[in-house]
Scaffold this active site. Structure first.
Site, PDB file in Angstrom:
ATOM      1  N   THR A  36      48.327   1.812  14.616  1.00 49.60           N
ATOM      2  CA  THR A  36      48.845   3.179  14.441  1.00 49.60           C
ATOM      3  C   THR A  36      50.275   3.304  14.957  1.00 49.60           C
ATOM      4  OG1 THR A  36      47.840   3.864  16.537  1.00 49.60           O
ATOM      5  CG2 THR A  36      46.570   4.292  14.531  1.00 49.60           C
ATOM      6  N   TYR A 146      36.187   8.773  20.215  1.00 50.54           N
ATOM      7  CA  TYR A 146      37.352   8.894  21.095  1.00 50.54           C
ATOM      8  C   TYR A 146      36.934   9.451  22.454  1.00 50.54           C
ATOM      9  CZ  TYR A 146      42.138  10.319  22.465  1.00 50.54           C
ATOM     10  OH  TYR A 146      43.341  10.505  23.093  1.00 50.54           O
ATOM     11  N   LYS A 150      37.000   7.403  26.020  1.00 51.26           N
ATOM     12  CA  LYS A 150      37.867   7.856  27.109  1.00 51.26           C
ATOM     13  C   LYS A 150      37.056   8.209  28.355  1.00 51.26           C
ATOM     14  CE  LYS A 150      41.997   7.536  25.305  1.00 51.26           C
ATOM     15  NZ  LYS A 150      43.030   6.697  25.917  1.00 51.26           N
TER      16      LYS A 150
END
Ligand code: UDP
Length: 328
Positions: A36, A146, A150
């Protein structure tokens, strides 16, 4: 010269961090697998002896020769459109990547700062969110890859701190914007600005009553830098408490860009948090930090940056509407 390793170096925050550490006189080792990230963000640094770049995937065993003072782990996809496209890599870089970098930090006796996120609070039930709120996360939603990576990242970082005595820092980063955001990453600011540039209508998801609080990148980098230099190892929120609804925000952008497009409404993506605003009391107290850049100023700088993109670059970044794909 002190040496720092920055992962996700070719990304939005990573590249700004590289600039900051170069300016502070560090030898900067940037690492990125470029899934990305974009080399354009750090192209200007390659001519410096102070900077080197490894094209590398941190989910594999990481080796860096020589001493390291600091490691900043900023490698991760960071937009809902990316989590949909590369969910497994998102999980791996937060989990396996973090494990590798903690191991490297232990080996080098380096201080490590990890980029966590307001997503650890999920769709929050308390408002604003302070660090002692445990969150409301759907483990199996598209965003779950995600959020959970995290959360695991914070957990393993604290375990290395407690078990191995590693010198760790955890930044919970709230929505941040500024130059070098990927125009087609699906996030709301580049999405709206790209649409304004292409003369398209602005797509507000849901009824636009959901809120966000946007922090300009310079403020964010200063907060992260101060956290790294503090002696505080528990998570610290870094963001701008100035909250606005997405509908009001779209109207603000139309006024700023002076374009005469309309706002059109699209379905709300699954698990899109209804409200998000950081409580930054901890950052004020521990870091003596608070954001300085007003939204109008930051948005003007960001708009001026996007306006410099060429027509070809703009065409490559056509807005992708993922709101439907993202539904249950
Ligand atoms: N959003 C929107 N239109 C877009 C892109 C995003 O209305 O074209 C909304 C999105 O649904 C969310 C908010 O803007 O409520 C912020 O989205 P972003 O992806 O930037 O960040 P996050 O949801 O992770 O805070």
């Amino acid at each position: 010269m002190k040496r720092v390793l920055i992962t996700g170096a070719a990304g939005f925050l990573g590249s700004h961090l590289c600039d900051r550490f170069v300016a502070e006189g560090f030898h900067v080792i940037g690492m990125d697998n470029l899934i990305t990230g974009d080399l354009k963000n750090i192209e200007h640094l390659f001519k410096l002896e102070q900077f080197e770049f490894y094209h590398y995937d941190v989910t594999k065993f990481v080796h860096v020769p020589g001493e390291l003072e600091y490691i900043l782990h900023f490698a991760s996809p960071a937009s809902p459109i990316d989590y949909l496209k590369i969910p497994i890599q998102t999980l791996k870089v937060g989990a396996l990547g973090t494990h590798n970098l903690l191991g490297l930090a232990k080996e080098k006796k380096a201080r490590i700062l990890i980029a966590s996120t307001s997503e650890v609070y999920g769709d929050p039930l308390v408002h604003p969110q302070s660090e002692d709120y445990y969150g409301n996360v759907n483990t199996i939603s598209p965003r779950g890859v995600y959020d959970e990576a995290k959360r695991f990242q914070e957990s393993i970082t604290m375990a290395y701190h407690r078990f191995h005595g590693l010198d760790t820092r955890i930044a919970r980063i709230f929505n941040t914007y500024g130059p070098r955001m990927r125009l087609n990453d699906g996030r709301v600011i580049p999405a709206f600005m790209g649409q304004a540039l292409r003369g398209e209508d602005l797509t507000v998801f849901g009824d636009g009553s959901q809120t966000r609080s946007f922090c300009y990148v310079d403020d964010q980098i200063e907060g992260i830098y101060r956290l790294l230099n503090s002696d505080y190892h528990l998570p610290v929120n870094i963001g701008n408490p100035g909250e606005i609804s997405i509908k009001d925000f779209a109207e603000e952008i139309l006024r700023l860009t002076g374009t005469d497009q309309k706002i059109v409404y699209k379905p709300l993506p699954e698990d899109d948090p209804m409200q998000r605003q950081p409580d930054i009391s901890k950052a004020r107290e521990v870091l003596g930090w608070e954001p300085k850049v007003k939204r109008k100023e930051g948005m003007t700088k960001t708009w001026n940056h996007f306006k410099t993109l060429t027509k070809e670059e703009l065409e490559k970044t056509e807005h992708r509407d993922f709101s439907k794909r993202n539904r249950r």
